[in-house]
Enzyme design. Structure first.
Site, short mmCIF file in Angstrom:
data_model
loop_
_atom_site.label_atom_id
_atom_site.label_comp_id
_atom_site.label_asym_id
_atom_site.label_seq_id
_atom_site.Cartn_x
_atom_site.Cartn_y
_atom_site.Cartn_z
N ARG A 147 0.82 -1.22 0.00
CA ARG A 147 0.00 0.00 0.00
C ARG A 147 0.85 1.27 0.00
NH1 ARG A 147 -3.22 3.16 4.09
NH2 ARG A 147 -5.15 3.82 3.08
N ILE A 198 -7.08 7.71 -0.85
CA ILE A 198 -7.01 6.25 -0.91
C ILE A 198 -7.85 5.79 0.29
CG2 ILE A 198 -4.76 6.26 0.32
CD1 ILE A 198 -4.06 3.64 -1.10
N SER A 199 -8.81 4.90 0.07
CA SER A 199 -9.73 4.52 1.15
C SER A 199 -8.98 3.84 2.29
CB SER A 199 -10.81 3.57 0.62
OG SER A 199 -11.54 4.15 -0.42
N GLN A 200 -9.62 3.87 3.45
CA GLN A 200 -9.10 3.18 4.64
C GLN A 200 -9.04 1.67 4.35
OE1 GLN A 200 -11.59 4.13 7.96
NE2 GLN A 200 -10.64 2.61 9.29
#
Ligand code: SAH
Length: 213
Positions: free
Chosen positions: A37, A63-65
């Site tokens: 990530r 960027i999503s959790q």
């Protein structure tokens, strides 16, 4: 583009965190555990890459959790070979998770800058989506429909009809619905005009926007 033992260790800790929050699907946990990530984020945020938090990726987007990515991925119930449509490519992280789960991914992004950046970056990491598209996710992708599942990764003020109509019978649409706060909603297509609807609690996403900038 380095992925060190330190990164791998931090990633394993992240997997343990989202497991503790309730994610049980082993394939999803493995995907989160294997995808670097930190490489999807600006260098100034590298230290934050393995915290369970959303982060800016430029062009006012995030960027999503990781927990949210895992939660939506789990709801999709992806099987290898499934044809999956993603709305909101963003950094490409969710797309990479879907590729890792064995899906044939079609992903639409409306921000040209992000579309270009992610189109170059994802193949470099070895994640090959079937197709990345610059366009408006509200319309879905009629020319490639029907899909086994569709995932929307931005907050939708309403459920776009084209997305429901582009699902296979038995197909699943996972979409956060709402303005400031969104209800995570799953639609399962039971017949040409029948949909089952389930709700899974509140989340916060950047908005699904209507017009191109
Ligand atoms: N899946 C992404 C999350 C990005 S945030 C990731 O893993 O990083 C949501 C994304 O949806 C943003 O990149 C935003 O530009 C995009 N978006 C917003 N409205 C859209 C629309 N109508 N069609 C396609 N993409 C849209």
């Amino acid at each position: 583009m380095k992925d060190t033992f330190k990164h791998k260790g931090l990633r394993q800790q992240l997997v343990n965190v989202i497991k503790a929050k309730g994610i049980a699907d082993k394939n999803v946990l493995d995907a989160i555990g294997s995808i670097p990530r930190h490489l999807f984020m600006d260098s100034s945020f590298l230290d934050h890459a393995y915290q369970d938090k959303a982060f800016p990726i430029g062009a006012d987007q995030t960027i999503s959790q990781p927990y949210t990515v895992a939660f939506q991925s789990e709801l999709l119930q992806v099987k290898p070979g499934d044809k999956v449509l993603e709305i909101g490519t963003g950094s490409g992280y969710q797309c990479a998770v879907l590729c890792k789960l064995g899906a044939k991914v079609y992903s639409i992004e409306r921000q040209q800058e992000l579309f270009k950046k992610t189109s170059k970056f994802l193949p470099k990491l070895g994640y090959r989506a079937k197709k990345l598209i610059f366009g408006d996710g509200y319309k879905g992708l009629p020319e490639e429909a029907p899909f086994d599942s569709i995932i929307v990764t931005a907050g939708a003020p309403f459920v776009p009809k084209p997305l429901l109509s582009q699902l296979k019978i038995g197909g699943r649409l996972v979409i956060p619905v709402g303005d400031d706060v969104q209800m995570m909603t799953l639609f399962v297509r039971k017949g040409p005009k029948e949909f089952e609807q389930h709700e899974y609690g509140e989340f916060r996403f950047v908005p699904l926007l209507e017009d191109k900038n």
